[in-house]
Design a protein around this motif. Structure first.
Motif, mmCIF file in Angstrom:
data_model
loop_
_atom_site.group_PDB
_atom_site.id
_atom_site.type_symbol
_atom_site.label_atom_id
_atom_site.label_comp_id
_atom_site.label_asym_id
_atom_site.label_seq_id
_atom_site.Cartn_x
_atom_site.Cartn_y
_atom_site.Cartn_z
ATOM 1 N N ALA A 42 -10.706 -8.756 5.025
ATOM 2 C CA ALA A 42 -11.722 -7.978 5.213
ATOM 3 C C ALA A 42 -11.562 -6.158 5.256
ATOM 4 N N ASP A 43 -10.637 -6.270 5.651
ATOM 5 C CA ASP A 43 -9.937 -4.159 5.044
ATOM 6 C C ASP A 43 -10.499 -4.055 3.624
ATOM 7 N N LEU A 44 -9.870 -4.847 2.762
ATOM 8 C CA LEU A 44 -10.757 -4.458 1.295
ATOM 9 C C LEU A 44 -11.771 -4.249 1.267
ATOM 10 N N ARG A 45 -12.938 -4.430 1.000
ATOM 11 C CA ARG A 45 -14.111 -4.231 1.727
ATOM 12 C C ARG A 45 -14.704 -2.761 1.820
ATOM 13 N N LYS A 46 -13.660 -1.932 3.019
ATOM 14 C CA LYS A 46 -13.884 -0.981 2.812
ATOM 15 C C LYS A 46 -14.572 0.525 1.868
ATOM 16 N N PRO A 47 -15.272 1.098 1.566
ATOM 17 C CA PRO A 47 -15.549 1.879 0.789
ATOM 18 C C PRO A 47 -14.068 3.101 0.558
ATOM 19 N N GLU A 48 -13.449 2.607 1.518
ATOM 20 C CA GLU A 48 -12.938 3.673 0.803
ATOM 21 C C GLU A 48 -11.886 3.421 0.431
ATOM 22 N N CYS A 92 0.859 -1.671 -0.119
ATOM 23 C CA CYS A 92 0.106 0.078 0.216
ATOM 24 C C CYS A 92 0.756 1.403 0.133
ATOM 25 N N ASP A 93 0.534 2.301 -0.748
ATOM 26 C CA ASP A 93 0.995 3.759 -1.133
ATOM 27 C C ASP A 93 0.654 4.620 -0.224
ATOM 28 N N ALA A 94 1.258 4.627 0.890
ATOM 29 C CA ALA A 94 0.510 5.862 2.787
ATOM 30 C C ALA A 94 0.441 6.611 1.962
ATOM 31 N N LYS A 95 0.555 7.638 1.165
ATOM 32 C CA LYS A 95 0.822 9.040 0.252
ATOM 33 C C LYS A 95 -0.457 8.559 -0.311
ATOM 34 N N ARG A 96 -0.900 7.983 -1.064
ATOM 35 C CA ARG A 96 -2.136 8.224 -1.592
ATOM 36 C C ARG A 96 -2.944 7.455 -1.168
ATOM 37 N N VAL A 97 -2.947 6.318 0.206
ATOM 38 C CA VAL A 97 -3.998 5.717 1.183
ATOM 39 C C VAL A 97 -4.190 5.874 2.273
ATOM 40 N N LYS A 98 -5.332 7.071 2.413
ATOM 41 C CA LYS A 98 -4.982 7.684 4.203
ATOM 42 C C LYS A 98 -4.540 6.673 5.161
ATOM 43 N N THR A 99 -5.674 5.436 5.162
ATOM 44 C CA THR A 99 -5.428 4.432 5.939
ATOM 45 C C THR A 99 -5.216 3.147 5.351
ATOM 46 N N CYS A 100 -3.542 2.153 4.910
ATOM 47 C CA CYS A 100 -3.067 0.884 4.480
ATOM 48 C C CYS A 100 -3.799 -0.259 5.101
#
Length: 379
Positions: free
Chosen positions: A178-184, A165-173
């Motif tokens: 299960a996390d990958l289902r999140k709308p963000e 995950c690119d932490a500069k483009r994704v607020k919370t990696c």
């Protein structure tokens, strides 16, 4: 009858002076041609194999990106050590591309001499009669479950499926499937290719299955998971590479930990504006090795076998480790003192002891993925 000590010396002398022998006291057998040799000893010894390989002068490989499991350094090391030129066809190719090349490029000496493929692809190639039996010097040290009992293929290195995950483009990696289902994460999640052709992408689907009540016998929940991510817009059908990551096209990538960790180093060293972080999702912990094998119809049979010896030597295995890939001989090298301990200490911590699907389970899973993937991610 010789005394025990004299008998030992007699046997040792037989081995040293008359190898290779069919039995102590028999006449020495003539070395076999590299194309049919099943070991270095069978070809007349390492010196004879090396001489034959140098005479060939070339090794033709396929689908070996320089940033994959340290292949760049391994190719450089092999060329420097033996003076044999290594060419790489289709560097970004898939395991399936390699198998296709074995079958389609037999004429004219254009076929690859060696392959590096996911486990299920190696087993398939062996069943099709495409691989040559060859035991490297370290063959007996390779764990039984990591090699073919006829030495047509054996695993070389492996890793765990991870989420980069690119932490500069994704607020919370994300840290789990299960996390990958999140709308963000809409429009952000990618695989390293198509799982019907790519071993790493196939492993990503297998890991997703384990995270969603699937099993080695049931990969369908993994396909369903990506179908869900595709439907809600989180999954994008773009093959994730360092280039797509740098451009921001694939800010979240499901891939091997050794690749994601290596990308982080690469971005840092090149000054690329990417803060690449790696998490191993323990809700879907999946480990796998990649197998190396010799083409039965290798255009450069001696160089192919010498390459195998180099890959499974302490030098070759430690080069794997230097790129975060876990060498198959790691335990054996730790015991005999040849392991690069500093590199080993940099590996990420994992929980528990990995288990691996059987050949039958892999074959069944691949059939399921091949049958259902396209429809699942296009609906």
């Amino acid at each position: 009858m010789p005394a025990p000590r004299l008998r030992t010396a007699f046997v040792a002398a037989c081995l040293l002076l008359a190898a290779p022998l069919s039995a102590c006291g028999d006449k020495p057998t003539a070395p076999r041609a590299p194309a049919v040799a099943t070991s270095a000893a069978d070809a007349g010894g390492m010196a004879a194999l090396t001489t034959a390989a140098k005479k060939e002068g070339s090794l033709h490989t396929i689908a070996l990106p320089s940033d994959w499991a340290n292949y760049g350094a391994m190719i450089d090391g092999f060329e420097k050590k033996y003076g044999i030129r290594v060419t790489v066809e289709n560097p970004e190719g898939t395991s399936q591309d390699e198998i296709n090349a074995l079958k389609e490029h037999r004429a004219g000496g254009r076929a690859p001499d060696v392959i590096d493929v996911g486990g299920s692809f190696a087993q398939s190639a062996a069943r099709q009669g495409l691989l040559a039996p060859y035991k490297v010097a370290a063959y007996d040290k390779i764990p039984k479950e990591q090699k073919d009992d006829r030495a047509r293929w054996y695993n070389s290195y492996g890793g765990y499926i991870s989420i980069g995950c690119d932490a500069k483009r994704v607020k919370t990696c994300p840290a789990t499937f299960a996390d990958l289902r999140k709308p963000e994460y809409k429009g952000k999640v990618a695989l390293d290719g198509n799982p019907t052709k790519s071993g790493s992408a196939f492993a990503g689907v297998y890991a997703a299955a384990l995270a969603n009540r699937g099993s080695f016998d049931d990969v369908q929940p993994g396909i369903d998971f990506f179908a869900e991510l595709s439907k809600n817009g989180n999954f994008i059908p773009v093959e994730s590479t360092p280039a797509t990551i740098a451009k921001g096209q694939t800010p979240i990538s499901i891939d091997w930990d050794f690749l994601n960790l290596g990308y982080a180093d690469e971005f840092r060293e090149n000054g690329t504006d990417v803060d690449w972080r790696t998490a191993i999702p323990f809700d879907g912990s999946f480990a796998q090795y990649y197998a190396n094998a010799v083409n039965k119809d290798a255009p450069h049979p001696a160089a192919a076998r010498l390459w195998q010896e180099y890959v499974f030597s302490p030098e070759g295995q430690n080069l794997r480790l230097g790129a975060y890939a876990r060498p198959v001989l790691m335990d054996a090298m730790e015991k005999d003192g040849t392991l690069d301990k500093a590199a080993a200490e940099k590996l990420p911590t994992v929980e528990g002891t990995p288990t691996f699907p059987t050949e039958a389970q892999r074959a069944k899973a691949r059939e399921t993925v091949n049958r259902g993937w396209a429809e699942a991610v296009s609906s």
